[in-house]
Design a protein around this motif. Structure first.
Motif, PDB file in Angstrom:
ATOM      1  N   LYS A 139     -34.974 -36.311   5.178  1.00  0.00           N
ATOM      2  CA  LYS A 139     -34.895 -37.617   4.585  1.00  0.00           C
ATOM      3  C   LYS A 139     -34.456 -37.581   3.357  1.00  0.00           C
ATOM      4  O   LYS A 139     -33.346 -38.233   3.091  1.00  0.00           O
ATOM      5  CB  LYS A 139     -36.259 -38.371   4.566  1.00  0.00           C
ATOM      6  N   ASP A 140     -34.707 -36.478   2.471  1.00  0.00           N
ATOM      7  CA  ASP A 140     -34.086 -36.626   1.184  1.00  0.00           C
ATOM      8  C   ASP A 140     -32.822 -36.101   0.937  1.00  0.00           C
ATOM      9  O   ASP A 140     -32.007 -36.752   0.172  1.00  0.00           O
ATOM     10  CB  ASP A 140     -35.083 -35.796   0.214  1.00  0.00           C
ATOM     11  N   TYR A 141     -32.615 -35.157   1.931  1.00  0.00           N
ATOM     12  CA  TYR A 141     -30.965 -34.749   1.879  1.00  0.00           C
ATOM     13  C   TYR A 141     -30.129 -35.903   2.075  1.00  0.00           C
ATOM     14  O   TYR A 141     -28.997 -35.847   1.345  1.00  0.00           O
ATOM     15  CB  TYR A 141     -30.819 -33.736   2.896  1.00  0.00           C
ATOM     16  N   HIS A 142     -30.219 -36.480   3.126  1.00  0.00           N
ATOM     17  CA  HIS A 142     -29.267 -37.716   3.485  1.00  0.00           C
ATOM     18  C   HIS A 142     -29.322 -38.961   2.346  1.00  0.00           C
ATOM     19  O   HIS A 142     -28.380 -39.431   1.991  1.00  0.00           O
ATOM     20  CB  HIS A 142     -29.748 -38.322   4.834  1.00  0.00           C
ATOM     21  N   THR A 143     -30.582 -38.916   1.958  1.00  0.00           N
ATOM     22  CA  THR A 143     -30.727 -40.112   0.819  1.00  0.00           C
ATOM     23  C   THR A 143     -29.878 -39.663  -0.414  1.00  0.00           C
ATOM     24  O   THR A 143     -29.317 -40.391  -1.050  1.00  0.00           O
ATOM     25  CB  THR A 143     -32.295 -40.355   0.328  1.00  0.00           C
ATOM     26  N   LEU A 144     -29.963 -38.375  -0.885  1.00  0.00           N
ATOM     27  CA  LEU A 144     -29.534 -37.893  -2.106  1.00  0.00           C
ATOM     28  C   LEU A 144     -27.825 -37.319  -1.813  1.00  0.00           C
ATOM     29  O   LEU A 144     -27.014 -37.670  -2.570  1.00  0.00           O
ATOM     30  CB  LEU A 144     -30.085 -36.598  -2.554  1.00  0.00           C
ATOM     31  N   PHE A 145     -27.503 -37.099  -0.634  1.00  0.00           N
ATOM     32  CA  PHE A 145     -26.068 -36.307  -0.441  1.00  0.00           C
ATOM     33  C   PHE A 145     -25.117 -36.674   0.547  1.00  0.00           C
ATOM     34  O   PHE A 145     -24.167 -36.790   0.481  1.00  0.00           O
ATOM     35  CB  PHE A 145     -26.464 -34.796  -0.400  1.00  0.00           C
ATOM     36  N   SER A 146     -25.700 -37.269   1.546  1.00  0.00           N
ATOM     37  CA  SER A 146     -25.011 -37.901   2.591  1.00  0.00           C
ATOM     38  C   SER A 146     -23.994 -39.189   2.153  1.00  0.00           C
ATOM     39  O   SER A 146     -24.444 -39.876   1.141  1.00  0.00           O
ATOM     40  CB  SER A 146     -25.715 -38.592   3.937  1.00  0.00           C
ATOM     41  N   PRO A 147     -22.770 -39.095   2.742  1.00  0.00           N
ATOM     42  CA  PRO A 147     -22.103 -40.104   2.300  1.00  0.00           C
ATOM     43  C   PRO A 147     -22.632 -41.750   2.554  1.00  0.00           C
ATOM     44  O   PRO A 147     -23.427 -41.692   3.658  1.00  0.00           O
ATOM     45  CB  PRO A 147     -20.664 -40.114   3.301  1.00  0.00           C
ATOM     46  N   ARG A 148     -22.189 -42.813   1.624  1.00  0.00           N
ATOM     47  CA  ARG A 148     -22.819 -44.032   2.145  1.00  0.00           C
ATOM     48  C   ARG A 148     -21.937 -44.981   2.583  1.00  0.00           C
ATOM     49  O   ARG A 148     -20.825 -44.955   2.379  1.00  0.00           O
ATOM     50  CB  ARG A 148     -23.406 -44.543   0.766  1.00  0.00           C
ATOM     51  N   CYS A 149     -22.490 -46.016   3.582  1.00  0.00           N
ATOM     52  CA  CYS A 149     -21.837 -46.790   4.174  1.00  0.00           C
ATOM     53  C   CYS A 149     -21.061 -47.934   3.083  1.00  0.00           C
ATOM     54  O   CYS A 149     -22.262 -48.562   2.487  1.00  0.00           O
ATOM     55  CB  CYS A 149     -22.480 -47.153   5.577  1.00  0.00           C
ATOM     56  N   TYR A 150     -19.999 -48.124   3.138  1.00  0.00           N
ATOM     57  CA  TYR A 150     -19.845 -49.252   2.289  1.00  0.00           C
ATOM     58  C   TYR A 150     -20.304 -50.715   2.458  1.00  0.00           C
ATOM     59  O   TYR A 150     -20.480 -51.665   1.521  1.00  0.00           O
ATOM     60  CB  TYR A 150     -18.140 -49.449   2.067  1.00  0.00           C
ATOM     61  N   TYR A 151     -20.399 -50.924   3.670  1.00  0.00           N
ATOM     62  CA  TYR A 151     -20.951 -52.242   4.284  1.00  0.00           C
ATOM     63  C   TYR A 151     -22.468 -52.580   3.865  1.00  0.00           C
ATOM     64  O   TYR A 151     -22.910 -53.343   3.459  1.00  0.00           O
ATOM     65  CB  TYR A 151     -20.638 -52.401   5.873  1.00  0.00           C
ATOM     66  N   CYS A 152     -23.525 -51.316   4.137  1.00  0.00           N
ATOM     67  CA  CYS A 152     -24.891 -51.549   4.233  1.00  0.00           C
ATOM     68  C   CYS A 152     -25.475 -50.675   3.209  1.00  0.00           C
ATOM     69  O   CYS A 152     -26.589 -50.779   2.896  1.00  0.00           O
ATOM     70  CB  CYS A 152     -25.396 -51.160   5.620  1.00  0.00           C
ATOM     71  N   ASN A 153     -24.541 -49.732   2.749  1.00  0.00           N
ATOM     72  CA  ASN A 153     -25.006 -48.797   1.471  1.00  0.00           C
ATOM     73  C   ASN A 153     -26.122 -48.053   2.066  1.00  0.00           C
ATOM     74  O   ASN A 153     -26.697 -47.289   1.117  1.00  0.00           O
ATOM     75  CB  ASN A 153     -25.918 -49.598   0.422  1.00  0.00           C
ATOM     76  N   GLY A 154     -26.398 -47.642   3.255  1.00  0.00           N
ATOM     77  CA  GLY A 154     -27.262 -46.664   3.925  1.00  0.00           C
ATOM     78  C   GLY A 154     -26.568 -45.514   4.016  1.00  0.00           C
ATOM     79  O   GLY A 154     -25.406 -45.317   4.274  1.00  0.00           O
ATOM     80  N   PRO A 155     -27.126 -44.164   4.236  1.00  0.00           N
ATOM     81  CA  PRO A 155     -26.691 -43.066   4.391  1.00  0.00           C
ATOM     82  C   PRO A 155     -26.165 -42.898   5.878  1.00  0.00           C
ATOM     83  O   PRO A 155     -26.509 -43.353   6.763  1.00  0.00           O
ATOM     84  CB  PRO A 155     -27.868 -42.173   3.920  1.00  0.00           C
ATOM     85  N   ILE A 156     -25.080 -42.049   6.046  1.00  0.00           N
ATOM     86  CA  ILE A 156     -24.418 -41.905   7.371  1.00  0.00           C
ATOM     87  C   ILE A 156     -24.705 -40.661   7.732  1.00  0.00           C
ATOM     88  O   ILE A 156     -24.308 -39.500   7.104  1.00  0.00           O
ATOM     89  CB  ILE A 156     -22.547 -41.890   7.098  1.00  0.00           C
ATOM     90  N   LEU A 157     -25.555 -40.629   8.871  1.00  0.00           N
ATOM     91  CA  LEU A 157     -26.299 -39.548   9.381  1.00  0.00           C
ATOM     92  C   LEU A 157     -25.385 -38.814  10.499  1.00  0.00           C
ATOM     93  O   LEU A 157     -25.393 -37.601  10.767  1.00  0.00           O
ATOM     94  CB  LEU A 157     -27.352 -40.033   9.892  1.00  0.00           C
ATOM     95  N   ASP A 158     -24.310 -39.532  11.234  1.00  0.00           N
ATOM     96  CA  ASP A 158     -23.888 -39.069  12.205  1.00  0.00           C
ATOM     97  C   ASP A 158     -22.318 -39.301  12.175  1.00  0.00           C
ATOM     98  O   ASP A 158     -21.713 -38.702  11.359  1.00  0.00           O
ATOM     99  CB  ASP A 158     -24.312 -39.811  13.750  1.00  0.00           C
ATOM    100  N   LYS A 159     -21.528 -39.942  12.879  1.00  0.00           N
ATOM    101  CA  LYS A 159     -20.403 -40.194  12.982  1.00  0.00           C
ATOM    102  C   LYS A 159     -19.819 -41.080  11.798  1.00  0.00           C
ATOM    103  O   LYS A 159     -20.508 -42.139  11.373  1.00  0.00           O
ATOM    104  CB  LYS A 159     -19.571 -40.806  14.275  1.00  0.00           C
ATOM    105  N   VAL A 160     -18.657 -40.924  11.125  1.00  0.00           N
ATOM    106  CA  VAL A 160     -18.401 -41.713  10.024  1.00  0.00           C
ATOM    107  C   VAL A 160     -16.801 -41.957  10.063  1.00  0.00           C
ATOM    108  O   VAL A 160     -15.967 -41.306  10.763  1.00  0.00           O
ATOM    109  CB  VAL A 160     -18.547 -40.695   8.629  1.00  0.00           C
ATOM    110  N   VAL A 161     -16.663 -43.313   9.624  1.00  0.00           N
ATOM    111  CA  VAL A 161     -15.304 -43.746   9.687  1.00  0.00           C
ATOM    112  C   VAL A 161     -14.969 -43.729   8.029  1.00  0.00           C
ATOM    113  O   VAL A 161     -15.448 -44.331   7.384  1.00  0.00           O
ATOM    114  CB  VAL A 161     -15.217 -45.245  10.095  1.00  0.00           C
ATOM    115  N   THR A 162     -13.781 -43.144   7.966  1.00  0.00           N
ATOM    116  CA  THR A 162     -13.016 -43.315   6.624  1.00  0.00           C
ATOM    117  C   THR A 162     -11.946 -44.042   6.529  1.00  0.00           C
ATOM    118  O   THR A 162     -10.889 -43.647   7.079  1.00  0.00           O
ATOM    119  CB  THR A 162     -12.683 -41.712   5.922  1.00  0.00           C
TER     120      THR A 162
END
Length: 279
Positions: free
Chosen positions: A95-118
């Protein structure tokens, strides 16, 4: 003289810390076992407290740990058998790793845990990357960008492409530039009869293109006799316009002069025919 029990003494100024108390208890246990002749072999040195490990051991990140010392660097909760992530040599709970270091979704600002669109120099959850106008997901044709927003092809051209002066729809490919606007080639026709212009020649009236006949019709410069445009001399009579050679007696077809005719039922007659027919 009273003697304190091992592990039960407290430093002046407050109760013992839980870690210090536990270390003291483990030390006492090891000492008691040694006195009983039970040999204890350390299983390694704890990566956190740097002390020998005599009981349960956690092996992770190439080191050994007391289970109670293998904790999330951020929240300090014991990781135990849960999944964890390593960053800069430190363990983090999922939980803390994704909150601190995972990329954030520009739309919802939530951490991206799986597939990502750049896209657009940002990262997105795949389900949050859609047309800013209609909300549809993008197909194989991709997307178009305007002012930092993504649009599907249809909405992009409907909203931002130049519009045709004839049908007002977006111009996507070939166009004609005329009358200070753009036109689909198939829409640049006479606004009255919709006939294409020969050799691109047209007449303008009120900002719209017309063929010669309908241009003069709009301007009221069609001959009432032949229904063709009047470009030279003109006779105005009976609130109509005529070529001079077409202003004739309705009965004998003799050419009339403007001031020498009689009108009957909205038709011109010479003096003789009028007297014969109506007097």
């Amino acid at each position: 003289m009273a003697q304190g029990k091992p592990g039960s003494s407290s430093p002046p100024g407050g109760p013992p810390k839980p870690g210090s108390q536990l270390d003291s208890m483990l030390g006492s246990l090891q000492s008691d076992l040694n006195k009983l002749g039970v040999a204890t072999v350390a299983k390694g040195v704890c990566g956190a407290c740097k002390k020998p490990i005599a009981g349960q051991v956690v092996t992770a990140m190439g080191r050994t740990w007391h289970p109670e010392h293998f904790v999330c660097t951020h929240c300090q909760e014991e990781i135990g058998s849960r999944n964890f992530f390593e960053r800069d040599g430190q363990p983090y709970c999922e939980k803390d790793y994704h909150t601190l270091f995972s990329p954030r979704c520009y739309y919802c600002n939530g951490p991206i845990l799986d597939k990502v669109v750049t896209a657009l120099d940002r990262t997105w959850h795949p389900e949050h990357f859609f047309c800013a106008q209609c909300g549809a997901f993008f197909g194989p044709e991709g997307f178009h960008e305007k002012d930092g927003k993504a649009y599907c092809r249809k909405d992009y051209f409907d909203m931002f492409a130049p519009k045709c002066g004839g049908c007002a729809r977006a111009i996507l490919e070939n166009y004609i530039s005329a009358l200070n606007t753009l036109w689909h080639p198939e829409c640049f026709v006479c606004r009255e009869c919709f006939t294409p212009f020969v050799n691109g020649s047209f007449f303008e009236h009120d900002g719209q293109p017309y063929c010669e006949v309908h241009y003069h019709e709009r301007r009221g410069s069609l001959c009432s006799g032949c229904q063709k445009p009047i470009t030279g001399r003109c006779i105005t009579a009976m609130a109509k316009k005529f070529h001079p050679e077409h202003f004739v007696c309705a009965f004998c077809l003799k050419q009339l002069n403007k001031g020498t005719f009689k009108e009957q039922n909205d038709k011109p007659y010479c003096q003789n025919c009028f007297l014969k027919l109506f007097c």
